[in-house]
Scaffold this motif. Structure first.
Motif, PDB file in Angstrom:
ATOM      1  N   LYS A  90      18.478  15.297  -0.928  1.00 32.67           N
ATOM      2  CA  LYS A  90      18.610  14.878  -2.337  1.00 32.67           C
ATOM      3  C   LYS A  90      17.252  14.517  -2.947  1.00 32.67           C
ATOM      4  O   LYS A  90      17.195  13.712  -3.865  1.00 32.67           O
ATOM      5  CB  LYS A  90      19.536  13.655  -2.400  1.00 32.67           C
ATOM      6  CG  LYS A  90      20.990  13.934  -2.047  1.00 32.67           C
ATOM      7  CD  LYS A  90      21.619  14.908  -3.027  1.00 32.67           C
ATOM      8  CE  LYS A  90      23.082  15.134  -2.750  1.00 32.67           C
ATOM      9  NZ  LYS A  90      23.928  14.101  -3.301  1.00 32.67           N
ATOM     10  N   THR A  91      16.187  15.058  -2.419  1.00 31.37           N
ATOM     11  CA  THR A  91      14.863  14.665  -2.934  1.00 31.37           C
ATOM     12  C   THR A  91      14.706  14.959  -4.417  1.00 31.37           C
ATOM     13  O   THR A  91      14.175  14.145  -5.181  1.00 31.37           O
ATOM     14  CB  THR A  91      13.764  15.406  -2.141  1.00 31.37           C
ATOM     15  OG1 THR A  91      14.059  16.811  -2.146  1.00 31.37           O
ATOM     16  CG2 THR A  91      13.687  14.904  -0.716  1.00 31.37           C
ATOM     17  N   ALA A 122      17.088  15.281  -6.808  1.00 32.11           N
ATOM     18  CA  ALA A 122      17.927  14.414  -7.651  1.00 32.11           C
ATOM     19  C   ALA A 122      17.430  12.980  -7.664  1.00 32.11           C
ATOM     20  O   ALA A 122      17.569  12.263  -8.656  1.00 32.11           O
ATOM     21  CB  ALA A 122      19.377  14.463  -7.154  1.00 32.11           C
ATOM     22  N   LEU A 123      16.812  12.544  -6.561  1.00 31.61           N
ATOM     23  CA  LEU A 123      16.355  11.159  -6.481  1.00 31.61           C
ATOM     24  C   LEU A 123      14.935  10.980  -6.990  1.00 31.61           C
ATOM     25  O   LEU A 123      14.438   9.858  -7.071  1.00 31.61           O
ATOM     26  CB  LEU A 123      16.441  10.671  -5.030  1.00 31.61           C
ATOM     27  CG  LEU A 123      17.847  10.589  -4.424  1.00 31.61           C
ATOM     28  CD1 LEU A 123      17.779  10.294  -2.935  1.00 31.61           C
ATOM     29  CD2 LEU A 123      18.658   9.511  -5.144  1.00 31.61           C
ATOM     30  N   GLY A 124      14.280  12.070  -7.293  1.00 30.65           N
ATOM     31  CA  GLY A 124      12.915  11.960  -7.785  1.00 30.65           C
ATOM     32  C   GLY A 124      11.916  11.660  -6.708  1.00 30.65           C
ATOM     33  O   GLY A 124      10.937  10.949  -6.940  1.00 30.65           O
ATOM     34  N   ILE A 125      12.144  12.185  -5.509  1.00 28.74           N
ATOM     35  CA  ILE A 125      11.252  11.958  -4.370  1.00 28.74           C
ATOM     36  C   ILE A 125      10.490  13.249  -4.104  1.00 28.74           C
ATOM     37  O   ILE A 125      11.028  14.346  -4.274  1.00 28.74           O
ATOM     38  CB  ILE A 125      12.067  11.551  -3.120  1.00 28.74           C
ATOM     39  CG1 ILE A 125      12.931  10.315  -3.423  1.00 28.74           C
ATOM     40  CG2 ILE A 125      11.154  11.268  -1.934  1.00 28.74           C
ATOM     41  CD1 ILE A 125      13.917   9.987  -2.322  1.00 28.74           C
ATOM     42  N   ALA A 126       9.251  13.100  -3.695  1.00 29.22           N
ATOM     43  CA  ALA A 126       8.455  14.292  -3.373  1.00 29.22           C
ATOM     44  C   ALA A 126       9.143  15.082  -2.259  1.00 29.22           C
ATOM     45  O   ALA A 126       9.553  14.510  -1.252  1.00 29.22           O
ATOM     46  CB  ALA A 126       7.051  13.878  -2.937  1.00 29.22           C
ATOM     47  N   GLU A 127       9.224  16.393  -2.458  1.00 28.14           N
ATOM     48  CA  GLU A 127       9.987  17.206  -1.508  1.00 28.14           C
ATOM     49  C   GLU A 127       9.341  17.252  -0.132  1.00 28.14           C
ATOM     50  O   GLU A 127      10.018  17.404   0.878  1.00 28.14           O
ATOM     51  CB  GLU A 127      10.142  18.639  -2.046  1.00 28.14           C
ATOM     52  CG  GLU A 127      11.065  18.735  -3.236  1.00 28.14           C
ATOM     53  CD  GLU A 127      11.341  20.185  -3.610  1.00 28.14           C
ATOM     54  OE1 GLU A 127      10.893  21.073  -2.875  1.00 28.14           O
ATOM     55  OE2 GLU A 127      12.006  20.396  -4.644  1.00 28.14           O
ATOM     56  N   ASN A 128       8.017  17.110  -0.085  1.00 31.10           N
ATOM     57  CA  ASN A 128       7.336  17.193   1.219  1.00 31.10           C
ATOM     58  C   ASN A 128       6.967  15.815   1.771  1.00 31.10           C
ATOM     59  O   ASN A 128       6.031  15.679   2.535  1.00 31.10           O
ATOM     60  CB  ASN A 128       6.079  18.052   1.093  1.00 31.10           C
ATOM     61  CG  ASN A 128       5.101  17.471   0.085  1.00 31.10           C
ATOM     62  OD1 ASN A 128       5.461  16.589  -0.687  1.00 31.10           O
ATOM     63  ND2 ASN A 128       3.861  17.968   0.102  1.00 31.10           N
ATOM     64  N   PHE A 129       7.707  14.775   1.344  1.00 30.09           N
ATOM     65  CA  PHE A 129       7.358  13.420   1.797  1.00 30.09           C
ATOM     66  C   PHE A 129       7.448  13.309   3.324  1.00 30.09           C
ATOM     67  O   PHE A 129       6.721  12.558   3.962  1.00 30.09           O
ATOM     68  CB  PHE A 129       8.261  12.379   1.121  1.00 30.09           C
ATOM     69  CG  PHE A 129       9.613  12.242   1.759  1.00 30.09           C
ATOM     70  CD1 PHE A 129       9.844  11.315   2.772  1.00 30.09           C
ATOM     71  CD2 PHE A 129      10.677  13.060   1.369  1.00 30.09           C
ATOM     72  CE1 PHE A 129      11.083  11.192   3.360  1.00 30.09           C
ATOM     73  CE2 PHE A 129      11.911  12.938   1.950  1.00 30.09           C
ATOM     74  CZ  PHE A 129      12.127  11.995   2.948  1.00 30.09           C
ATOM     75  N   LEU A 180      16.466   3.253   2.864  1.00 32.30           N
ATOM     76  CA  LEU A 180      15.524   4.369   2.890  1.00 32.30           C
ATOM     77  C   LEU A 180      15.289   4.907   1.478  1.00 32.30           C
ATOM     78  O   LEU A 180      14.144   5.156   1.053  1.00 32.30           O
ATOM     79  CB  LEU A 180      16.071   5.457   3.809  1.00 32.30           C
ATOM     80  CG  LEU A 180      15.152   6.599   4.212  1.00 32.30           C
ATOM     81  CD1 LEU A 180      13.902   6.067   4.889  1.00 32.30           C
ATOM     82  CD2 LEU A 180      15.893   7.552   5.147  1.00 32.30           C
ATOM     83  N   THR A 181      16.398   5.085   0.719  1.00 33.77           N
ATOM     84  CA  THR A 181      16.276   5.567  -0.672  1.00 33.77           C
ATOM     85  C   THR A 181      15.490   4.583  -1.513  1.00 33.77           C
ATOM     86  O   THR A 181      14.651   4.964  -2.349  1.00 33.77           O
ATOM     87  CB  THR A 181      17.675   5.789  -1.262  1.00 33.77           C
ATOM     88  OG1 THR A 181      18.406   6.683  -0.427  1.00 33.77           O
ATOM     89  CG2 THR A 181      17.600   6.373  -2.646  1.00 33.77           C
ATOM     90  N   SER A 182      15.744   3.282  -1.306  1.00 35.38           N
ATOM     91  CA  SER A 182      15.026   2.248  -2.060  1.00 35.38           C
ATOM     92  C   SER A 182      13.529   2.330  -1.813  1.00 35.38           C
ATOM     93  O   SER A 182      12.718   2.261  -2.750  1.00 35.38           O
ATOM     94  CB  SER A 182      15.556   0.870  -1.657  1.00 35.38           C
ATOM     95  OG  SER A 182      14.757  -0.151  -2.190  1.00 35.38           O
ATOM     96  N   ALA A 183      13.149   2.481  -0.528  1.00 34.92           N
ATOM     97  CA  ALA A 183      11.713   2.530  -0.206  1.00 34.92           C
ATOM     98  C   ALA A 183      11.059   3.772  -0.786  1.00 34.92           C
ATOM     99  O   ALA A 183       9.920   3.718  -1.271  1.00 34.92           O
ATOM    100  CB  ALA A 183      11.540   2.493   1.311  1.00 34.92           C
ATOM    101  N   LEU A 184      11.756   4.913  -0.776  1.00 40.42           N
ATOM    102  CA  LEU A 184      11.167   6.161  -1.241  1.00 40.42           C
ATOM    103  C   LEU A 184      11.134   6.271  -2.760  1.00 40.42           C
ATOM    104  O   LEU A 184      10.267   6.932  -3.328  1.00 40.42           O
ATOM    105  CB  LEU A 184      11.924   7.355  -0.650  1.00 40.42           C
ATOM    106  CG  LEU A 184      11.768   7.558   0.862  1.00 40.42           C
ATOM    107  CD1 LEU A 184      12.776   8.564   1.387  1.00 40.42           C
ATOM    108  CD2 LEU A 184      10.347   8.020   1.186  1.00 40.42           C
ATOM    109  N   THR A 185      12.101   5.624  -3.452  1.00 41.39           N
ATOM    110  CA  THR A 185      12.155   5.710  -4.915  1.00 41.39           C
ATOM    111  C   THR A 185      11.493   4.535  -5.601  1.00 41.39           C
ATOM    112  O   THR A 185      11.268   4.562  -6.811  1.00 41.39           O
ATOM    113  CB  THR A 185      13.618   5.799  -5.390  1.00 41.39           C
ATOM    114  OG1 THR A 185      14.325   4.630  -4.938  1.00 41.39           O
ATOM    115  CG2 THR A 185      14.297   7.040  -4.830  1.00 41.39           C
TER     116      THR A 185
END
Length: 814
Positions: free
Chosen positions: A651-652, A654-661, A691-696
């Motif tokens: 879900k990178t 949709a969540l606004g996370i870098a795809e290659n994180f 995990l989502t909280s830390a990445l977003t």
């Protein structure tokens, strides 16, 4: 024979006859039974030649076809005097030993053994030393003949007449009962003086053994004479008592036992068995060990309640009143007991139920069983199964063993004195097994309503009816109870108490009990309700009330000390002065985080002592995309973390996370209290949220606690222990609980007053969890919750966070 010896060459080629367990000396005449094929061939060859044969003994008598190295090299050249054929092909041969000889080499092995043997002649020189040895040997042999009584006296007369030292030694050796190894030692002694010395040593040892045998025989004979004398005297006493009209002790004991059996009103089969045992006892001598065993057995038979039983209290209202007096709450167990009483009132004969009370320590399982016995007006028996490893503890020992006794079930029935007690099997999950058997398998018959009417104890040996017994078992968890055993019981789970329930229990039960036990009076000590509430919140953390009772006992002890010093003093313990009695608080009430934080989510877990909260932390570091898991996590919990990571990676966009994180960022997931093992799938959605909280960069709401298993595609699956987890969330000060939608039915077990104070969000997918758990990026804190919190909230529909499956990395349409 002397002339033959002179004409015989010293080295001869002779057929070999291996002997098993026997040895032939020179000058010795003996019968031999020959049956082996090679041995028969050797005899035939000797008969064709000059009747001479070489006799040597095998080292192992069991060997049927001995090899060269398995035969002693020193043997005897013998002459066949007589040959007789027996049925079956066996030959009986009479041989006479002629001289010692030693095998130089084996010439043939088939069809018989042919050897070249060197004959050894004895050097018959009678020196004074040899003469002295001969006399010593004759003296010892004479004593041996007198002591053994296996050798006729005429033999000694024949031996005395022999003048040659070597011949004397061989004749004496042939008459001794020695082991083959000892005889071979004598045979191999080629020097006459050495042979005489060996025989003297052997005779000395044999006479010591004969002397010990004689002493033992004398002692046994005296003991037998004493026993016969006592028997004769007892028979005389019996005859005198019979003439005088007095009763023998055994007869009196038998009559007394028969009277007891008649009064006991035993079942017919049991009565016949008891009378048979009385007849056996009457015929036995009183001092026989078996008589004690029979008496003990009869005592147990007569002590068991074969027909005695108590009358159940059928007043349902009274029983309900008793249960409520002893315990606050516990509605399900009480309801089950009232149902049992109602059925007993309608049906006179009913098999006793087998209830299993499962719950954390300190919730009152054992005391509830005692209250049930009081409500039913039944006898109460408790058996602790913790650490029991021997099957005989349940079924008893067989009477063939010394110190045999019945099993703990029969012992409990004897102590109860009735056939329908309430039997508590405590800590049934703490049993184990070893080489002595499996006690849990022995309990299968006890706890099966279809079988326990004919329970068989190894000691009693007759069926005992346990069908009227009400069995109640207790356990801390069901996972340690074998499945076949668990199948025979009706499980009632006691999860733990809420704060309000603990407050009522302390006020109504624990405080009055501790005041009484410490010798205080009600007007001497006063503990306020707020004090009890603070003890519950800040000094204990448990599902039950055991530690709460200890803390109240500590207050009473300290108060008693002060009152002893000042008898007129009255103690008042308030919430403010509580630390002066119990010290600083041990726990922080309201464990919810004071502020919402990024990468920190509150999960809910189940433990054997009730529910608990887990703070799951996630930290991001520059690296190569590794995932570190710490906090002593089990395999299932580690798998949940990997599943959460897979969901987030899918879900990178949709969540606004870098795809290659995952290629440039190391992720570290930690669950504090690292010394405590943790496992289970319940933390799946919590790990994914943190995990989502830390990445977003979106903080997790501080008042939200959650539980649920996560799948790779984000589905939320149901979990267990909902009531304990909800109580833990309430205890920690959380106001919102996110849980799987399939666990909605489990909310009925949560007390209504707790449900009113919490907001429940039922979810089916991770996309429904994140909007409820995460703050918006611009927000720092949630507003204060309204005074009225809706008790139940259906999850919102899937938010725009959801993406088409085609956009999930690795997805291929089939």
């Amino acid at each position: 024979m002397t002339e033959e010896k002179k004409t015989r060459p010293s080295v001869q080629e002779l057929p070999l006859l291996p002997l098993r367990g026997i040895l032939v000396f020179p000058y010795m005449v003996i019968h031999l039974d020959v049956g082996r094929e090679r041995s028969v061939s050797a005899i035939d060859q000797a008969m064709l030649q000059n009747r001479l044969i070489f006799l040597a003994t095998q080292k192992e008598a069991q060997t049927d076809q001995p090899r060269q190295e398995e035969i002693y090299r020193v043997g005897t050249i013998a002459e066949i005097k007589q040959l007789l054929k027996l049925p079956g092909g066996t030959l009986r041969v009479l041989v006479e030993g002629l001289a010692r000889a030693e095998i130089l080499e084996y010439l043939e092995t088939e069809p018989f053994m042919q050897v070249r043997a060197q004959e050894h002649e004895d050097v018959e020189i009678k020196t004074p030393a040899v003469e002295a040895q001969m006399r010593a040997l004759l003296t010892q042999f004479e004593q041996y003949v007198k002591m053994s009584k296996k050798i006729p006296p005429e033999t000694f007369v024949t031996v005395v007449a022999v003048e040659e030292p070597g011949r004397l030694a061989d004749i004496v050796a042939s008459h001794l009962t020695l082991k083959t190894l000892e005889k071979q030692r004598v045979l191999e002694a080629l020097d006459v003086a050495e042979r005489l010395e060996i025989l003297t040593e052997v005779l000395t040892k044999e006479m010591e053994i004969l002397e010990l045998e004689r002493k033992i025989n004398v002692r046994v004979r005296k003991q037998m004479e004493k026993t016969q004398k006592e028997y004769y005297l007892r028979e005389q006493i019996k005859a005198i008592q019979k003439e005088l009209g007095d009763k023998d002790d055994r007869v009196a004991e038998s009559e007394e036992l028969r009277e007891k059996i008649a009064k006991a009103k035993l079942p017919k089969e049991i009565e016949e068995k008891a009378l048979r045992e009385v007849d056996r006892l009457e015929k036995m001598p009183p001092m026989v060990a078996e008589a004690t065993v029979v008496r003990n057995y009869l005592d147990w038979l007569l002590a068991l309640p074969w027909s005695k039983q108590t009358k159940d209290r059928m007043d349902i209202d009274k029983a309900e009143q008793v249960l409520n007096e002893d315990h606050y709450g516990l509605e399900k167990p009480k309801e089950r007991i009232i149902e049992y009483l109602a059925i007993r009132k309608l049906v006179q004969k009913m098999k006793g139920p087998i209830l299993c009370l499962v719950g954390p320590p300190g919730v009152g399982k054992t005391s509830l069983a005692r209250s049930i016995a009081r409500a039913l007006d039944r006898k109460f028996v408790r058996l602790s199964l913790g650490g029991v490893r021997d099957e005989a503890e349940i079924r008893g020992h067989r009477r063939t063993y010394i110190g045999a006794m019945p099993g703990r079930i029969i012992q409990g029935m004897r102590n109860a004195g009735s056939k329908n007690p309430l039997f508590l099997l405590d800590e049934i999950d703490k049993m184990s097994m070893d080489f002595r058997g499996d006690p849990s398998s022995a309990l299968l018959e006890v706890l099966d309503p279809e079988q326990n009417s004919t329970f068989s104890d190894h000691f009693i040996e007759v069926p005992f009816d346990l069908s009227r017994v009400m069995f109640i078992t207790t356990a801390n968890g069901m996972h340690n109870i074998p499945r076949p055993l668990l199948d025979r019981m009706e499980t009632i789970y006691i999860p733990g108490y809420t704060e309000e329930e603990k407050l009522h229990i302390a006020t109504d039960y624990l405080i009055p009990k501790q005041i009484k036990e410490h010798g205080l009076k009600k007007d001497q000590i006063q503990i306020s309700e707020n004090t009890v509430r603070r003890i519950i919140r800040e000094y204990t953390r448990e599902a039950g009330v055991r530690n709460l009772e200890r803390e109240i006992g500590s207050l009473c002890r300290k108060s008693a000390r002060a009152i002893v010093k000042e008898p007129q003093k009255k103690i008042s313990i308030s919430s403010g002065n509580l630390p002066t009695y119990l010290g600083i608080p041990r726990y922080r009430f309201g464990l919810a985080e004071t502020e919402s934080q990024i990468g920190l989510a509150t999960g809910l877990a189940w433990t054997e002592v009730g529910g608990d909260t887990l703070a799951i932390e996630v930290a991001l570091l520059a690296g190569k995309g590794s995932l570190a898991l710490t906090g002593k996590l089990g395999d299932v919990m580690k798998e949940s973390a990997h599943a959460g990571m897979t969901y987030v990676r899918s879900k990178t966009k949709a969540l606004g996370i870098a795809e290659n994180f995952h290629q440039s960022t190391d992720v570290h997931i930690h669950v504090p209290e690292g010394a405590i093992p943790k496992d289970g799938p319940s933390a799946g959605i919590t790990m994914a949220t943190a995990l989502t909280s830390a990445l977003t960069g979106r903080a997790v709401r501080r008042e939200v606690a959650m539980t649920g298993e996560i799948t790779l595609r984000g589905r939320v699956l149901p979990v267990g222990g909902i009531k304990e987890k909800v109580l833990a969330a309430h205890r920690a000060g959380c106001t919102t609980v996110i849980m799987p939608a399939d666990n909605k039915k489990d909310l009925e077990d949560v007390p209504a007053n707790i449900r009113r104070k919490l907001r429940f969000v039922l979810v089916e997918h991770m996309d429904q969890v994140l909007p409820e758990a995460l703050l918006e990026p611009e927000k720092v804190e949630m507003p204060e919750p309204p005074e009225t919190i809706p008790a139940l909230v259906e999850a919102p529909p899937l938010t725009p966070l959801a993406v088409p499956m085609e956009e999930v990395p690795g997805y291929q349409q089939s």
